[in-house]
Design a protein around this motif. Structure first.
Motif, PDB file in Angstrom:
ATOM      1  N   LEU A 111       0.849  -1.187   0.000  1.00 58.48           N
ATOM      2  CA  LEU A 111       0.000   0.000   0.000  1.00 58.48           C
ATOM      3  C   LEU A 111       0.886   1.240   0.000  1.00 58.48           C
ATOM      4  CD1 LEU A 111      -2.773  -1.075   2.539  1.00 58.48           C
ATOM      5  CD2 LEU A 111      -2.809  -1.229   0.041  1.00 58.48           C
ATOM      6  N   ARG A 112       0.564   2.186  -0.894  1.00 55.03           N
ATOM      7  CA  ARG A 112       1.409   3.370  -1.067  1.00 55.03           C
ATOM      8  C   ARG A 112       0.701   4.657  -0.704  1.00 55.03           C
ATOM      9  NH1 ARG A 112       3.559   0.873  -6.777  1.00 55.03           N
ATOM     10  NH2 ARG A 112       5.029  -0.594  -5.844  1.00 55.03           N
ATOM     11  N   SER A 113      -0.603   4.575  -0.456  1.00 53.28           N
ATOM     12  CA  SER A 113      -1.351   5.784  -0.149  1.00 53.28           C
ATOM     13  C   SER A 113      -2.542   5.418   0.716  1.00 53.28           C
ATOM     14  CB  SER A 113      -1.826   6.453  -1.445  1.00 53.28           C
ATOM     15  OG  SER A 113      -2.716   7.524  -1.166  1.00 53.28           O
ATOM     16  N   LEU A 114      -2.880   6.302   1.632  1.00 48.64           N
ATOM     17  CA  LEU A 114      -4.052   6.159   2.490  1.00 48.64           C
ATOM     18  C   LEU A 114      -4.878   7.424   2.346  1.00 48.64           C
ATOM     19  CD1 LEU A 114      -5.705   4.814   4.740  1.00 48.64           C
ATOM     20  CD2 LEU A 114      -4.077   5.750   6.393  1.00 48.64           C
ATOM     21  N   ARG A 115      -6.053   7.302   1.706  1.00 47.04           N
ATOM     22  CA  ARG A 115      -6.869   8.472   1.376  1.00 47.04           C
ATOM     23  C   ARG A 115      -8.188   8.405   2.120  1.00 47.04           C
ATOM     24  NH1 ARG A 115      -8.512  11.801  -3.859  1.00 47.04           N
ATOM     25  NH2 ARG A 115      -6.268  12.135  -3.962  1.00 47.04           N
ATOM     26  N   SER A 116      -8.597   9.545   2.686  1.00 49.27           N
ATOM     27  CA  SER A 116      -9.851   9.633   3.428  1.00 49.27           C
ATOM     28  C   SER A 116     -10.739  10.701   2.809  1.00 49.27           C
ATOM     29  CB  SER A 116      -9.577   9.971   4.900  1.00 49.27           C
ATOM     30  OG  SER A 116     -10.786  10.059   5.623  1.00 49.27           O
ATOM     31  N   LEU A 117     -11.997  10.311   2.505  1.00 51.90           N
ATOM     32  CA  LEU A 117     -12.977  11.219   1.930  1.00 51.90           C
ATOM     33  C   LEU A 117     -14.163  11.370   2.870  1.00 51.90           C
ATOM     34  CD1 LEU A 117     -13.286   9.816  -1.719  1.00 51.90           C
ATOM     35  CD2 LEU A 117     -11.691  11.574  -0.902  1.00 51.90           C
ATOM     36  N   ALA A 118     -14.864  12.487   2.743  1.00 54.12           N
ATOM     37  CA  ALA A 118     -16.183  12.623   3.351  1.00 54.12           C
ATOM     38  C   ALA A 118     -17.205  11.933   2.449  1.00 54.12           C
ATOM     39  CB  ALA A 118     -16.532  14.090   3.520  1.00 54.12           C
ATOM     40  N   ASP A 119     -18.390  11.649   2.996  1.00 46.12           N
ATOM     41  CA  ASP A 119     -19.402  10.986   2.174  1.00 46.12           C
ATOM     42  C   ASP A 119     -19.915  11.885   1.055  1.00 46.12           C
ATOM     43  OD1 ASP A 119     -20.793  12.703   3.788  1.00 46.12           O
ATOM     44  OD2 ASP A 119     -22.185  11.218   4.577  1.00 46.12           O
ATOM     45  N   SER A 120     -19.558  13.156   1.081  1.00 47.66           N
ATOM     46  CA  SER A 120     -19.875  14.071  -0.019  1.00 47.66           C
ATOM     47  C   SER A 120     -18.870  13.960  -1.154  1.00 47.66           C
ATOM     48  CB  SER A 120     -19.875  15.514   0.489  1.00 47.66           C
ATOM     49  OG  SER A 120     -18.564  15.886   0.913  1.00 47.66           O
ATOM     50  N   GLY A 121     -17.763  13.250  -0.916  1.00 48.75           N
ATOM     51  CA  GLY A 121     -16.680  13.156  -1.884  1.00 48.75           C
ATOM     52  C   GLY A 121     -15.533  14.103  -1.601  1.00 48.75           C
ATOM     53  N   ARG A 122     -15.679  14.989  -0.613  1.00 48.34           N
ATOM     54  CA  ARG A 122     -14.632  15.957  -0.269  1.00 48.34           C
ATOM     55  C   ARG A 122     -13.416  15.234   0.324  1.00 48.34           C
ATOM     56  NH1 ARG A 122     -13.764  19.367   4.640  1.00 48.34           N
ATOM     57  NH2 ARG A 122     -15.532  18.279   5.558  1.00 48.34           N
ATOM     58  N   LEU A 123     -12.232  15.571  -0.172  1.00 49.27           N
ATOM     59  CA  LEU A 123     -11.005  14.997   0.371  1.00 49.27           C
ATOM     60  C   LEU A 123     -10.749  15.555   1.764  1.00 49.27           C
ATOM     61  CD1 LEU A 123      -8.360  13.349   0.039  1.00 49.27           C
ATOM     62  CD2 LEU A 123      -7.321  15.429  -0.883  1.00 49.27           C
ATOM     63  N   LEU A 124     -10.557  14.655   2.742  1.00 48.29           N
ATOM     64  CA  LEU A 124     -10.218  15.072   4.095  1.00 48.29           C
ATOM     65  C   LEU A 124      -8.710  15.067   4.303  1.00 48.29           C
ATOM     66  CD1 LEU A 124     -12.996  13.115   6.033  1.00 48.29           C
ATOM     67  CD2 LEU A 124     -12.957  15.558   5.463  1.00 48.29           C
ATOM     68  N   TRP A 125      -8.066  13.995   3.909  1.00 48.04           N
ATOM     69  CA  TRP A 125      -6.609  13.931   4.006  1.00 48.04           C
ATOM     70  C   TRP A 125      -6.093  12.733   3.217  1.00 48.04           C
ATOM     71  CZ3 TRP A 125      -5.160   9.321   6.205  1.00 48.04           C
ATOM     72  CH2 TRP A 125      -6.044   8.715   7.097  1.00 48.04           C
ATOM     73  N   GLU A 126      -4.800  12.776   2.939  1.00 45.14           N
ATOM     74  CA  GLU A 126      -4.132  11.660   2.276  1.00 45.14           C
ATOM     75  C   GLU A 126      -2.731  11.535   2.841  1.00 45.14           C
ATOM     76  OE1 GLU A 126      -2.807   9.996  -2.145  1.00 45.14           O
ATOM     77  OE2 GLU A 126      -4.057  11.803  -1.964  1.00 45.14           O
ATOM     78  N   ALA A 127      -2.350  10.314   3.217  1.00 44.32           N
ATOM     79  CA  ALA A 127      -1.002  10.053   3.729  1.00 44.32           C
ATOM     80  C   ALA A 127      -0.206   9.277   2.684  1.00 44.32           C
ATOM     81  CB  ALA A 127      -1.072   9.257   5.032  1.00 44.32           C
ATOM     82  N   ASP A 128       1.059   9.650   2.541  1.00 40.24           N
ATOM     83  CA  ASP A 128       1.972   9.006   1.598  1.00 40.24           C
ATOM     84  C   ASP A 128       2.636   7.825   2.316  1.00 40.24           C
ATOM     85  OD1 ASP A 128       4.068   8.222  -0.042  1.00 40.24           O
ATOM     86  OD2 ASP A 128       4.641  10.256  -0.591  1.00 40.24           O
ATOM     87  N   LEU A 129       2.185   6.616   2.030  1.00 40.21           N
ATOM     88  CA  LEU A 129       2.711   5.447   2.733  1.00 40.21           C
ATOM     89  C   LEU A 129       4.103   5.054   2.242  1.00 40.21           C
ATOM     90  CD1 LEU A 129      -0.486   3.241   3.163  1.00 40.21           C
ATOM     91  CD2 LEU A 129       0.532   4.898   4.741  1.00 40.21           C
ATOM     92  N   ASP A 130       4.490   5.476   1.027  1.00 37.47           N
ATOM     93  CA  ASP A 130       5.873   5.270   0.614  1.00 37.47           C
ATOM     94  C   ASP A 130       6.820   6.055   1.524  1.00 37.47           C
ATOM     95  OD1 ASP A 130       5.460   3.498  -1.468  1.00 37.47           O
ATOM     96  OD2 ASP A 130       5.241   5.063  -2.972  1.00 37.47           O
ATOM     97  N   GLU A 131       6.436   7.272   1.883  1.00 38.91           N
ATOM     98  CA  GLU A 131       7.257   8.062   2.789  1.00 38.91           C
ATOM     99  C   GLU A 131       7.253   7.458   4.194  1.00 38.91           C
ATOM    100  OE1 GLU A 131       7.631  12.629   4.526  1.00 38.91           O
ATOM    101  OE2 GLU A 131       6.537  12.253   2.648  1.00 38.91           O
ATOM    102  N   VAL A 132       6.106   6.924   4.620  1.00 40.45           N
ATOM    103  CA  VAL A 132       6.034   6.234   5.908  1.00 40.45           C
ATOM    104  C   VAL A 132       7.001   5.059   5.913  1.00 40.45           C
ATOM    105  CG1 VAL A 132       4.551   4.905   7.457  1.00 40.45           C
ATOM    106  CG2 VAL A 132       3.669   6.975   6.354  1.00 40.45           C
ATOM    107  N   THR A 133       7.005   4.283   4.816  1.00 37.49           N
ATOM    108  CA  THR A 133       7.929   3.151   4.701  1.00 37.49           C
ATOM    109  C   THR A 133       9.375   3.614   4.799  1.00 37.49           C
ATOM    110  OG1 THR A 133       6.394   1.860   3.345  1.00 37.49           O
ATOM    111  CG2 THR A 133       8.729   1.319   3.159  1.00 37.49           C
ATOM    112  N   GLU A 134       9.702   4.705   4.108  1.00 40.85           N
ATOM    113  CA  GLU A 134      11.074   5.220   4.128  1.00 40.85           C
ATOM    114  C   GLU A 134      11.495   5.625   5.538  1.00 40.85           C
ATOM    115  OE1 GLU A 134      13.695   8.965   2.321  1.00 40.85           O
ATOM    116  OE2 GLU A 134      11.628   8.639   1.663  1.00 40.85           O
TER     117      GLU A 134
END
Length: 384
Positions: A66-89
């Protein structure tokens, strides 16, 4: 030492691999007639993959990175996204999504067959000054120097050595499955979480065209268990691909799991016994750490039991004292996160990607013993 392990789930198989690697005589006793390979997918975060690697089980090629963790609201609005490649590094180990059956099979395959004993349901435990005994439903008895209870949320070992209340319902439940899918998300490397008020869902690629999906809603004992038709109605109009996913699955694909949480005790066992995993700190899946915390337990207990010169009770209590604060922190975070799911979605803040990524690193490290040991923090990363 001769070590008896009750339970051949993730925790039991993990500790067996670790302790056999340290030269102990380990035997695993499982109540089922064969390996329990049911369940959907497991997200093995950086702390889990690090712990498994140290225990001699490398799953990096068996699951979906997994390289990305993305969270949306039920309206489709982006809440946040974490870069899992950077977490791995930063943490030195990847995040891998893997079918539970694949993980269980891999850990079992690493053990000699004679170490696994099936159809052995533990019914009683007796500790003595120089040994411990486990009695099984068939009347058989196993004797060892130490006992490890890895027998899940309804642990017989916990009840025998500690007594106390069973795990309690939190007021939420998951409807989930692991199915083959033609949806593009099944072939990517991104976890998608969608948050509504009093409802959440997620979709996670699990490799080979498999998609792990889940729907969380409030649920109390006595409430009806919903089917796919009810889920379609409840989640109608949520961001793509929720409607398409629910159109592609049936009631036969659904697994239902009420969320539970244990009160984490100060002491986890007796003079010759201890616990790990859901037997001692079952928690709701809101932060997807239950299996990872089990792997952490197995890794740390293996470190302590590598010192066969110490008195068993001293080694076990030292393991519990070091492990409990981290497991308790994650358990409380999971419960708080679950409770926050009732917050109106319009009140949820939007975080920049760098902050979400840094928060993911700090959160994983804060609840981990293995990462703190293997990857000292870099300047600017909180160790809370």
């Amino acid at each position: 030492m001769r070590v008896l392990v009750v339970g051949a789930g993730v925790g039991g198989l993990a500790i067996a691999n670790g302790l056999l690697g340290k030269g102990h005589d380990v035997h695993v006793y499982e109540h089922a007639e064969a390996l329990r390979t049911t369940g959907a997918g497991i997200t093995v975060w950086s702390n889990g993959t690090a712990a498994l690697r140290e225990l001699g089980v490398d799953i990096e090629q068996l699951g979906r990175p997994l390289r990305s963790l993305r969270s949306l609201a039920d309206s489709g609005r982006l809440l946040w996204e974490a870069d899992l490649d950077e977490v791995t590094e930063k943490l030195g180990s990847p995040t891998v999504q893997i079918p539970r059956r694949t993980l269980i099979s891999a850990m079992a395959a690493a053990l000699p067959a004679e170490r696994l004993h099936f159809d052995r349901r533990c019914v009683a435990v007796a500790e003595h000054p120089d040994h411990v005994e486990v009695t099984f439903a068939d009347g058989g008895v196993a004797t060892g120097d130490l006992l490890i209870g890895a027998d899940g949320q309804r642990s017989v070992v916990r009840k025998e050595v500690l007594g106390g209340d069973p795990a309690k319902l939190t007021g939420w439940a998951s409807w989930q499955g692991l199915t083959r899918s033609e949806l593009p998300v099944a072939y990517g490397h991104q976890t998608l979480n969608i948050a509504g008020r009093n409802a959440h869902c997620g979709l996670i690629p699990t490799g080979d065209g498999l998609l792990h999906w889940w729907f969380d809603m409030p649920w109390q004992e006595g409430d009806p268990v919903l089917g796919v038709a009810e889920l379609r109605e409840h989640f109608r109009g949520w961001p793509d691909p929720v409607d398409r996913l629910l159109a592609s699955v049936t009631d036969d694909d659904l697994g239902f799991f009420p969320h539970i949480r244990h009160k984490v005790p100060q002491v986890w066992g007796g003079a010759r016994s201890t616990l790990l995993g859901d037997a001692v700190h079952a928690m709701p899946p809101a932060v997807a750490q239950a299996a990872n915390q089990t792997m952490e337990d197995a890794w740390l207990l293996t470190q302590y039991l590598g010192d066969v010169e110490g008195a068993p009770a001293d080694l076990l209590r030292a393991y519990e004292r070091e492990r409990r604060p981290r497991a308790l922190k994650v358990s409380r975070t999971a419960l708080f996160t679950s409770a926050q799911r009732r917050t109106p979605i319009q009140r949820l803040a939007v975080f920049p990607k760098w902050l979400a990524t840094r928060s993911q690193v700090a959160t994983l490290r804060a609840g981990s013993n293995v990462l703190r040991a293997l990857t000292p923090p870099r300047p600017g990363i909180s160790m809370a």
